[in-house]
Structure formats: structure tokens, C-alpha cells
Design a protein around this motif. Sequence first.
Motif, short mmCIF file in Angstrom:
data_model
loop_
_atom_site.label_atom_id
_atom_site.label_comp_id
_atom_site.label_asym_id
_atom_site.label_seq_id
_atom_site.Cartn_x
_atom_site.Cartn_y
_atom_site.Cartn_z
N VAL A 31 22.17 2.76 4.48
CA VAL A 31 22.99 3.97 4.39
C VAL A 31 23.76 4.16 5.70
CG1 VAL A 31 22.98 6.48 4.16
CG2 VAL A 31 21.49 5.09 2.71
N ALA A 32 23.07 3.96 6.80
CA ALA A 32 23.72 4.11 8.11
C ALA A 32 24.84 3.10 8.28
CB ALA A 32 22.68 3.96 9.22
N GLU A 33 24.72 1.94 7.64
CA GLU A 33 25.73 0.89 7.75
C GLU A 33 27.08 1.36 7.22
OE1 GLU A 33 27.06 -2.78 9.00
OE2 GLU A 33 25.06 -1.91 9.27
N ILE A 34 27.07 2.25 6.23
CA ILE A 34 28.31 2.75 5.65
C ILE A 34 29.18 3.44 6.70
CG2 ILE A 34 29.30 4.34 3.92
CD1 ILE A 34 26.72 3.99 2.31
N PHE A 35 28.53 4.02 7.70
CA PHE A 35 29.24 4.79 8.73
C PHE A 35 29.63 3.94 9.94
CE2 PHE A 35 26.63 7.72 6.29
CZ PHE A 35 27.49 8.78 6.06
N LYS A 36 29.27 2.67 9.92
CA LYS A 36 29.56 1.81 11.06
C LYS A 36 31.07 1.53 11.16
CE LYS A 36 25.30 1.06 12.48
NZ LYS A 36 24.62 -0.22 12.22
N PRO A 37 31.57 1.27 12.37
CA PRO A 37 33.01 0.99 12.55
C PRO A 37 33.52 -0.16 11.69
CG PRO A 37 31.98 1.42 14.66
CD PRO A 37 30.86 1.36 13.66
N ARG A 38 32.67 -1.17 11.43
CA ARG A 38 33.14 -2.33 10.66
C ARG A 38 33.50 -1.95 9.22
NH1 ARG A 38 29.39 -5.76 8.07
NH2 ARG A 38 30.33 -7.54 9.13
N LEU A 39 32.95 -0.85 8.72
CA LEU A 39 33.26 -0.40 7.36
C LEU A 39 34.14 0.84 7.35
CD1 LEU A 39 29.85 -0.88 5.46
CD2 LEU A 39 31.87 -2.34 5.44
N ARG A 40 34.79 1.12 8.48
CA ARG A 40 35.54 2.37 8.61
C ARG A 40 36.65 2.49 7.56
NH1 ARG A 40 36.95 3.49 14.50
NH2 ARG A 40 34.71 3.94 14.48
N THR A 41 37.38 1.41 7.32
CA THR A 41 38.48 1.46 6.35
C THR A 41 37.96 1.78 4.96
OG1 THR A 41 39.76 -0.15 7.62
CG2 THR A 41 40.39 0.18 5.32
N ALA A 42 36.92 1.05 4.53
CA ALA A 42 36.33 1.30 3.21
C ALA A 42 35.76 2.71 3.13
CB ALA A 42 35.24 0.27 2.92
N PHE A 43 35.15 3.18 4.23
CA PHE A 43 34.57 4.52 4.24
C PHE A 43 35.62 5.59 3.99
CE2 PHE A 43 33.67 8.47 6.47
CZ PHE A 43 32.42 8.81 5.96
N TRP A 44 36.74 5.53 4.71
CA TRP A 44 37.74 6.58 4.58
C TRP A 44 38.44 6.54 3.22
CZ3 TRP A 44 37.48 10.78 7.10
CH2 TRP A 44 36.99 10.80 8.41
N VAL A 45 38.69 5.33 2.73
CA VAL A 45 39.27 5.22 1.38
C VAL A 45 38.32 5.81 0.36
CG1 VAL A 45 40.01 3.63 -0.42
CG2 VAL A 45 40.70 3.23 1.93
N GLY A 46 37.03 5.44 0.47
CA GLY A 46 36.04 5.96 -0.47
C GLY A 46 35.90 7.46 -0.40
N LEU A 47 35.86 8.01 0.83
CA LEU A 47 35.69 9.45 1.00
C LEU A 47 36.86 10.24 0.43
CD1 LEU A 47 34.09 11.82 2.21
CD2 LEU A 47 35.37 11.46 4.34
N VAL A 48 38.07 9.83 0.76
CA VAL A 48 39.24 10.58 0.31
C VAL A 48 39.36 10.55 -1.21
CG1 VAL A 48 41.76 10.71 0.35
CG2 VAL A 48 40.49 10.31 2.47
#
Length: 521
Positions: free
Chosen positions: A250-267
Motif C-alpha cells: 500500500v505504501a508503494e502506491i505513494f512512492k515517487p516512482r508511481l507518482r504519475t499513476a497515483f495522480w492519474v488514478g486519484l483524479v
Amino acid sequence: MRGFQLTAFKFAAIVAFGGFIFGLDAALISGTVRFITAEFTLSDLQVGTVVSAPGFGVIFALMVTGRICDAWGRKTALLLIAALYLVSAIGSVLAPNFEMLVAARFLGGLAFTSLSLASMYIGEIAPPQMRGKLVSMNQITTVVGLSAAYFANYLILQASNADAAWVTALGIDQYTWRWMLGVEVIPALIWLLMLLQIPESPRWLVLKGRLDEARAVMGKLLPEGHIEPHILEIQESAAAAPTGSFRQQVAEIFKPRLRTAFWVGLVIAVAQPITGINAIMFYAPTVFEQVGIGTNAAFMQAVIVGVVSVMFTILALLLIDRLGRRPLVLFGLAWGGASLFLCSWAFSQASYELTVSSLQALAGANIDVSRLQALVGTAFETDVAFKQAMYQALGEATARANEGVLIQEAIRIDATLVLMGIMCFIASFNLSIGPVMWVLFSEIFPTYVRGVAIPFFALIVSTVSYFVQQFFPWQLNNMGATEIFLFYAACISVSLALLYRLLPETKNKSIEEIEAAMVRA
């Protein structure tokens, strides 16, 4: 279509049938609102609690779905979900009071993870060139379920008003809302039995080291010569991924390496429900009553909503792998925002006034019109002011039970403009962010966190959806239709601006290619 493609289509269709059950569960309640409000004497917030109880349940389910998927497999999780749908449907039909109805629907909400889990499973078995279409089947079956629910509600309502012996014998006139909710029972049982035929996800089998089983499944889903390279791709992706406990994943989702996927997913997770789609779909007859077309016509308009949803979801299915994900989302949001602004403007021009002829019409609706005499000729500029006047004159219980006919006799509005705006909004949603969100969720996250990431972002979708459903009745009676439609239109505009900047294009790419493009080293 080649043999392996037909097999992938078959398994995807079985899993996507869960969307049909979800659609039924979500929309059948819309026809019962007036009946359960009267039977259990519910307030606005209690009505919202009944309707949103599944949305609340899924919040808890999504917290453990990822762990179940990764520990027990996708197939086992799907079987558990199907069983929950069945038990919830039976419990809702038999509920003796408000509390038990909420509890039964909450239990059904634990099964609402079927949408995110189905997109995960289908995304993992689908050939890359078919993934967009197959994952979108989840949305198609959902809107078909919604449409079937609206149609079933309309038929049951018509039957309950018919003077026929069989109606009385079956109790349709007395237990109308229970018959509506009972429509879900048989399809839920059928889905449970159908799921026994599907295999486990080959990606999950590879990650668990069960390579022989994975090869057997892939032999049904991939052409010759593609099995070993595909297994190697999955192993390389998993080997390059960080390992650790569930909490670390779960913490991996917030890591910098997944930042692009995270922001796309969140929005996109916030944007999809904040459009207000669930307010319209879950309360469709109530929404249409605000236009003044009456209860029967409102139920019929809900049927039309279902048909429009199916038509434009099919269109999205045909276009998603041709035009791409990004153009559909951006065009759909722009169209949807304009449609809701139109609805807001139309309601801002409406007025409400009872006349002598109005009272004559209301006399046949079991309303004591003598209490309304003092209001004849008084013009109200908003639906909120008119409803408050009705509550004071008739008492809240009576006014709420007859809200549809009261609005019908008093409102002066361009109903065609509102109905056109709502239908355009439904069309735009089902052409774009409705089906595309689940496709993107199945694509943008690396294999090693997908089992956690999809439920995590689905949790965000469900949380926002829950608040939309819970507070819509209160908003309608306190903010009014003008402000509600304006609020959702503004939310769509903000979402459009953010996704224009963030949303990538993923069509015709393998999951590994998407991962290479979106995940930082």
C-alpha cells in the motif's frame, strides 16, 4: 475472432455479468424510495442512508479486497462477492423495518467491489488488443442492469395500479417495493453458478509460482508461441518490483516512482462520482419528478435513461480502442458539464404556483386541498420555497408522499430543456469516464501493486459516491435543483481541466509497456 479470443471473451463475459447484478442492485432501490419513505416514515437523511448503505459497505470491503485477491486469488474473491449479492437481495426483500433494510443493503455493499475486481480479472486475462473492449464489458453489463432495473420497476409499478386478481394474490399492490427489490435474487444466483466455470487469473498464478497451472490457462487465452514470453514478462516485472508486506505494498502506491499513476488514478477516481451520476441514477424517478411530469412518467423517463446508458456504453466500447481513452474522457466531460449547466439554468427559470384548477386536480389525490386554499395564487421562485410551504400546509409526511403530483400541478418550467440536459449528461458519462475509468485502472498500475492499487482507488470512488448518495435527498430539499446541477457542473469543469493536463493515452499497449512508460526507475 480466433479461438483464444473467443475463450477470453467468454470468461470476460461471465465475470462482467457481475456488473449486471451491480446495476440491478444500484437502480432497483430508486423505484422504492417513495414506498419505503411512506412505510417506515423516513426523513431525508434516513432515505439517503437506505440508498447509500451499499456505498458505505463497499468502503469497508475495499479495505480487504486487495488482500483477499492476492492471498486467495481473483476467482475465490469473485465467488464470495456473488454469494454476498444473493444473501443481500433476499435480506432486503424480507426486511421488516428500516434498520434491517439498511443492514441487508450494507451487506450487498460488501459485494460492490465486483466492479473493481472484475476490471482487474478481465485486464489480466485479455489479449492487449482486446483489453479495452473486454474491460468495458463491465460497464456495459452495469448499464444493462440499470436499464433492466428501471424497466422492472416501471412494470411492477404499473402492475400494482392494475385492478387484477393476480396482482392482489401475489401481493404486488401491497408489497410493491419488496417485489422491486426481489428482481435481483435470481440473477445473483445465476452469476454465482456461472463463476464456477472460470479459471484463476494466469498473472496471479505466475506470481504465486504455479507456472504449470498458469501455462494451462494461458494456453486457452494466447496464441501459440506467446505463452513463455508472456510468463517471462510477468516474472521480470515482478522481480523488478519491491517486495514486502501488504502494508508495504500500500505504501508503494505513494512512492515517487508511481507518482504519475497515483495522480492519474486519484483524479479520475474523484472525477467519476463527483459528476453526480449516482444522484441521478440512484434517484432517477425522484429527479424526474422535480420537472413536474408526474410519478408514472418519471418512472418511464428512468427507463429511457437506462436505454440511453446502454446505447452510449456500446458506442464507447466500439470507440475506446480506436480513438483511445484520452479523447473519449475529455470530450465526454466537456459535453456532460455543458449538459448540467443547461439543467441548472432551466431550473433557475422555473416558478411554482398553485391555481384553482390545480386544487381540483389535487382533490383526486387524497389530499386535503382546503389546507392549500391560502396558497392559491402565491408564486414561489424556487423548489425549496415551494416544498417548505407544502410541508407547513399539509404536514411533512403527506407532502413528501405526494411530492410528485404537487410539483406537477404547480411548476412552470421548460421540461424539455431539463430532460434533454439530463439525457445528454447520461450519454456523455457512459461514452467517456464511466467505462474508461475501469479500463485505466486495469492498465496504469504495475502488476505487483495492482491487487492493492485498484481496490485502493476504487475505495476513493466509493467514498465519494457514498457521500453523493447519502446527502442527495437532503440537498434536493435544502439546496434545490438549480444549485445541485450547478455544483455538479462546476465539479466536472475542474475535473476536465485536471485530466486534460494529466491523462495519458494507453490504447494498444501491453500492461508491461504502460508500466515502463509510467513507472520511474
